[in-house]
Design a protein around this motif. Sequence first.
Motif, PDB file in Angstrom:
ATOM      1  N   LYS A  30       0.819  -1.207   0.000  1.00 38.56           N
ATOM      2  CA  LYS A  30       0.000   0.000   0.000  1.00 38.56           C
ATOM      3  C   LYS A  30       0.855   1.261   0.000  1.00 38.56           C
ATOM      4  CE  LYS A  30      -4.086  -2.209   1.842  1.00 38.56           C
ATOM      5  NZ  LYS A  30      -5.066  -2.352   2.930  1.00 38.56           N
ATOM      6  N   LEU A  31       1.975   1.221   0.697  1.00 33.91           N
ATOM      7  CA  LEU A  31       2.896   2.349   0.669  1.00 33.91           C
ATOM      8  C   LEU A  31       3.459   2.545  -0.740  1.00 33.91           C
ATOM      9  CD1 LEU A  31       4.715   1.728   4.056  1.00 33.91           C
ATOM     10  CD2 LEU A  31       3.409   3.786   3.471  1.00 33.91           C
ATOM     11  N   GLN A  32       3.760   1.436  -1.413  1.00 33.59           N
ATOM     12  CA  GLN A  32       4.253   1.523  -2.790  1.00 33.59           C
ATOM     13  C   GLN A  32       3.187   2.109  -3.705  1.00 33.59           C
ATOM     14  OE1 GLN A  32       7.556   0.667  -3.730  1.00 33.59           O
ATOM     15  NE2 GLN A  32       7.635   0.726  -1.497  1.00 33.59           N
ATOM     16  N   ASN A  33       1.938   1.665  -3.530  1.00 36.44           N
ATOM     17  CA  ASN A  33       0.849   2.162  -4.373  1.00 36.44           C
ATOM     18  C   ASN A  33       0.572   3.643  -4.142  1.00 36.44           C
ATOM     19  OD1 ASN A  33       0.329  -0.282  -5.681  1.00 36.44           O
ATOM     20  ND2 ASN A  33      -1.002  -0.999  -4.050  1.00 36.44           N
ATOM     21  N   LEU A  34       0.830   4.114  -2.933  1.00 37.57           N
ATOM     22  CA  LEU A  34       0.672   5.533  -2.642  1.00 37.57           C
ATOM     23  C   LEU A  34       1.829   6.364  -3.184  1.00 37.57           C
ATOM     24  CD1 LEU A  34      -0.576   5.400   1.072  1.00 37.57           C
ATOM     25  CD2 LEU A  34      -1.933   5.953  -0.954  1.00 37.57           C
ATOM     26  N   GLY A  35       2.930   5.680  -3.533  1.00 39.68           N
ATOM     27  CA  GLY A  35       4.101   6.394  -4.032  1.00 39.68           C
ATOM     28  C   GLY A  35       4.995   6.922  -2.932  1.00 39.68           C
ATOM     29  N   GLN A 274     -19.892  -4.081  -8.971  1.00 43.48           N
ATOM     30  CA  GLN A 274     -18.867  -3.654  -9.927  1.00 43.48           C
ATOM     31  C   GLN A 274     -18.465  -2.201  -9.683  1.00 43.48           C
ATOM     32  OE1 GLN A 274     -21.144  -4.647 -13.370  1.00 43.48           O
ATOM     33  NE2 GLN A 274     -20.273  -6.695 -13.565  1.00 43.48           N
ATOM     34  N   MET A 275     -19.448  -1.341  -9.365  1.00 39.66           N
ATOM     35  CA  MET A 275     -19.115   0.040  -9.032  1.00 39.66           C
ATOM     36  C   MET A 275     -18.243   0.094  -7.784  1.00 39.66           C
ATOM     37  SD  MET A 275     -22.575   2.240  -9.861  1.00 39.66           S
ATOM     38  CE  MET A 275     -21.754   3.798  -9.491  1.00 39.66           C
ATOM     39  N   ALA A 276     -18.530  -0.779  -6.829  1.00 39.46           N
ATOM     40  CA  ALA A 276     -17.725  -0.824  -5.600  1.00 39.46           C
ATOM     41  C   ALA A 276     -16.278  -1.199  -5.917  1.00 39.46           C
ATOM     42  CB  ALA A 276     -18.330  -1.824  -4.613  1.00 39.46           C
ATOM     43  N   GLU A 277     -16.086  -2.114  -6.844  1.00 40.52           N
ATOM     44  CA  GLU A 277     -14.725  -2.493  -7.241  1.00 40.52           C
ATOM     45  C   GLU A 277     -13.987  -1.316  -7.872  1.00 40.52           C
ATOM     46  OE1 GLU A 277     -15.863  -7.185  -8.150  1.00 40.52           O
ATOM     47  OE2 GLU A 277     -15.361  -5.839  -9.802  1.00 40.52           O
ATOM     48  N   ILE A 278     -14.690  -0.553  -8.691  1.00 37.97           N
ATOM     49  CA  ILE A 278     -14.079   0.607  -9.357  1.00 37.97           C
ATOM     50  C   ILE A 278     -13.705   1.670  -8.325  1.00 37.97           C
ATOM     51  CG2 ILE A 278     -14.473   2.471 -11.019  1.00 37.97           C
ATOM     52  CD1 ILE A 278     -16.479   0.515 -12.419  1.00 37.97           C
ATOM     53  N   VAL A 279     -14.647   1.983  -7.428  1.00 36.43           N
ATOM     54  CA  VAL A 279     -14.384   2.985  -6.392  1.00 36.43           C
ATOM     55  C   VAL A 279     -13.227   2.537  -5.496  1.00 36.43           C
ATOM     56  CG1 VAL A 279     -15.351   4.163  -4.377  1.00 36.43           C
ATOM     57  CG2 VAL A 279     -16.738   3.891  -6.437  1.00 36.43           C
ATOM     58  N   HIS A 280     -13.215   1.254  -5.146  1.00 35.15           N
ATOM     59  CA  HIS A 280     -12.135   0.702  -4.319  1.00 35.15           C
ATOM     60  C   HIS A 280     -10.777   0.925  -4.981  1.00 35.15           C
ATOM     61  CE1 HIS A 280     -10.275  -2.449  -1.634  1.00 35.15           C
ATOM     62  NE2 HIS A 280      -9.394  -2.389  -2.627  1.00 35.15           N
ATOM     63  N   ASP A 281     -10.657   0.570  -6.253  1.00 41.77           N
ATOM     64  CA  ASP A 281      -9.373   0.700  -6.950  1.00 41.77           C
ATOM     65  C   ASP A 281      -8.899   2.148  -6.992  1.00 41.77           C
ATOM     66  OD1 ASP A 281      -9.154  -1.982  -7.358  1.00 41.77           O
ATOM     67  OD2 ASP A 281      -9.523  -1.939  -9.519  1.00 41.77           O
ATOM     68  N   ILE A 282      -9.839   3.092  -7.158  1.00 42.55           N
ATOM     69  CA  ILE A 282      -9.461   4.501  -7.196  1.00 42.55           C
ATOM     70  C   ILE A 282      -9.070   4.992  -5.809  1.00 42.55           C
ATOM     71  CG2 ILE A 282     -10.255   6.858  -7.663  1.00 42.55           C
ATOM     72  CD1 ILE A 282     -12.223   5.656  -9.706  1.00 42.55           C
ATOM     73  N   ASP A 283      -9.891   4.668  -4.808  1.00 45.84           N
ATOM     74  CA  ASP A 283      -9.711   5.237  -3.477  1.00 45.84           C
ATOM     75  C   ASP A 283      -8.513   4.637  -2.746  1.00 45.84           C
ATOM     76  OD1 ASP A 283     -10.714   7.022  -1.383  1.00 45.84           O
ATOM     77  OD2 ASP A 283     -11.176   5.201  -0.280  1.00 45.84           O
ATOM     78  N   LEU A 284      -8.357   3.329  -2.825  1.00 50.46           N
ATOM     79  CA  LEU A 284      -7.299   2.654  -2.065  1.00 50.46           C
ATOM     80  C   LEU A 284      -6.028   2.424  -2.870  1.00 50.46           C
ATOM     81  CD1 LEU A 284      -9.389   0.108   0.014  1.00 50.46           C
ATOM     82  CD2 LEU A 284      -8.608   2.384   0.630  1.00 50.46           C
ATOM     83  N   LYS A 285      -6.105   2.602  -4.178  1.00 50.03           N
ATOM     84  CA  LYS A 285      -4.919   2.554  -5.041  1.00 50.03           C
ATOM     85  C   LYS A 285      -4.148   1.236  -4.918  1.00 50.03           C
ATOM     86  CE  LYS A 285      -4.125   7.536  -4.398  1.00 50.03           C
ATOM     87  NZ  LYS A 285      -5.028   7.754  -3.256  1.00 50.03           N
ATOM     88  N   ASP A 286      -4.860   0.138  -4.668  1.00 52.46           N
ATOM     89  CA  ASP A 286      -4.166  -1.141  -4.525  1.00 52.46           C
ATOM     90  C   ASP A 286      -4.389  -2.086  -5.709  1.00 52.46           C
ATOM     91  OD1 ASP A 286      -6.812  -1.811  -4.153  1.00 52.46           O
ATOM     92  OD2 ASP A 286      -6.570  -2.600  -2.122  1.00 52.46           O
ATOM     93  N   ASN A 287      -5.166  -1.622  -6.733  1.00 47.90           N
ATOM     94  CA  ASN A 287      -5.436  -2.450  -7.915  1.00 47.90           C
ATOM     95  C   ASN A 287      -5.969  -3.830  -7.547  1.00 47.90           C
ATOM     96  OD1 ASN A 287      -4.581  -0.451  -9.718  1.00 47.90           O
ATOM     97  ND2 ASN A 287      -2.461  -1.117  -9.569  1.00 47.90           N
ATOM     98  N   LYS A 288      -6.722  -3.901  -6.469  1.00 48.76           N
ATOM     99  CA  LYS A 288      -7.247  -5.191  -6.014  1.00 48.76           C
ATOM    100  C   LYS A 288      -8.112  -5.842  -7.075  1.00 48.76           C
ATOM    101  CE  LYS A 288     -10.107  -7.243  -2.363  1.00 48.76           C
ATOM    102  NZ  LYS A 288     -10.847  -6.981  -1.098  1.00 48.76           N
ATOM    103  N   PHE A 289      -8.942  -5.045  -7.743  1.00 53.17           N
ATOM    104  CA  PHE A 289      -9.863  -5.581  -8.742  1.00 53.17           C
ATOM    105  C   PHE A 289      -9.410  -5.298 -10.170  1.00 53.17           C
ATOM    106  CE2 PHE A 289     -12.375  -4.641  -4.917  1.00 53.17           C
ATOM    107  CZ  PHE A 289     -12.851  -5.905  -4.638  1.00 53.17           C
ATOM    108  N   ASN A 290      -8.429  -4.413 -10.319  1.00 57.85           N
ATOM    109  CA  ASN A 290      -7.883  -4.078 -11.642  1.00 57.85           C
ATOM    110  C   ASN A 290      -8.988  -3.704 -12.634  1.00 57.85           C
ATOM    111  OD1 ASN A 290      -5.680  -3.736 -13.413  1.00 57.85           O
ATOM    112  ND2 ASN A 290      -6.045  -5.750 -14.314  1.00 57.85           N
ATOM    113  N   ARG A 291      -9.901  -2.853 -12.188  1.00 55.26           N
ATOM    114  CA  ARG A 291     -11.006  -2.426 -13.041  1.00 55.26           C
ATOM    115  C   ARG A 291     -10.503  -1.425 -14.079  1.00 55.26           C
ATOM    116  NH1 ARG A 291     -15.897  -5.180 -12.669  1.00 55.26           N
ATOM    117  NH2 ARG A 291     -16.475  -3.517 -14.114  1.00 55.26           N
ATOM    118  N   HIS A 292     -10.746  -1.711 -15.344  1.00 54.19           N
ATOM    119  CA  HIS A 292     -10.233  -0.839 -16.396  1.00 54.19           C
ATOM    120  C   HIS A 292     -10.963   0.504 -16.435  1.00 54.19           C
ATOM    121  CE1 HIS A 292     -13.639  -2.865 -18.444  1.00 54.19           C
ATOM    122  NE2 HIS A 292     -13.765  -1.720 -19.094  1.00 54.19           N
ATOM    123  N   GLU A 293     -12.155   0.597 -15.783  1.00 58.25           N
ATOM    124  CA  GLU A 293     -12.883   1.861 -15.755  1.00 58.25           C
ATOM    125  C   GLU A 293     -12.287   2.856 -14.757  1.00 58.25           C
ATOM    126  OE1 GLU A 293     -15.964  -1.548 -16.095  1.00 58.25           O
ATOM    127  OE2 GLU A 293     -14.192  -1.066 -14.875  1.00 58.25           O
TER     128      GLU A 293
END
Length: 348
Positions: A30-35, A274-293
């Motif tokens: 998570k630290l890496q994903n935050l930069g 699916q919207m939850a997966e997209i919001v998760h990927d944006i907010d937490l920046k961990d690419n857990k779901f790798n949603r292309h949207e």
Amino acid sequence: MKTATKQDWVLLIHQLPPKPTSLRVSVWRKLQNLGAVSLKNSVYVLPFDEKTHEDFQWLKQEIESLGGEATVFRAGSVEGATDDEIIASFRRARDEDYTRVTAELDGMAGAVREQRRGGHLSAGRLRSHEAELDKLHAELEGIIATDCFGARGRTLAVAAYERCQRFLREPQSGGTKSAKASQTRSSTLDLARYQGQKWVTRRNLHIDRLASVWLIRQFIDKRPRFHFVAEGETVQDSIPFDMFGAEFTHHGEDCTFETMIKRFGLGDDPSLRQMAEIVHDIDLKDNKFNRHEAPGLNAVVRGLGEMLKDDRKLIQQSSVIFDGLYALLSKDNRKAQTKQRSGKKRKR
């Protein structure tokens, strides 16, 4: 993010328990994903702004909930390192990330070129390459989002992505991703008790809070009233969300939007999942779901935030975006269900 004459920093100092060992790996990722850049073994730094401070606060909360210790604070300077030295560390870290992604993209482009020359670029291989390119693109977008000080490798990495994309699209464009839909259902709250409520959250809304406001309006409370407060403020007889200590906030690996879907029993709706997966990927920046949207929605919401400095106006504009995304996902899901039913009938 532009550098100023005087750069402020936000630091995270943490101590993790020896077990489980997976916690150390999770925090590091998570630290890496935050930069974030490491100054010492357990001291990490980011350029200070409201969003980076919030990111570190959420990580602090997660570390503490799992038995660790963490402190987050703002600093005008860092002992033992000048601003220029820290900025140089950020640029080196991002250049390493860009170099790695560029090498993977160039390797894929070379493989596609050779397979095409040899007549071995089948439809299956093409779909596989496109799926991998989507992952690398999401990774590249994540690196760009944390490239606070303009590392030199960005230009080469973007060029490598565009080159690889051209190679893949020459024969045909294709590849469809199957939608992911897995949501753990928890105890369900009674919606009737949450009508006409006062809902309160922090000012200066970002993706998780904006999506949660939309969810409350559309699926939870038919007559909601929203209040936006400064850090530490409260509203009497209100329901806080996406705030520290609230019931409806980040829990474990879930963002607030995911938490509310689970708590209110809305997980049966595949489009909301699916919207939850997209919001998760944006907010937490961990690419857990790798949603292309996710990169596209993130860019649109951030753009609206830059243009509209009023939270209520931002909600009004972004709600249309969420409405459209939900409608599109619902349409795609209906098509998939119809196709699945037709296939079952043919088998009979």
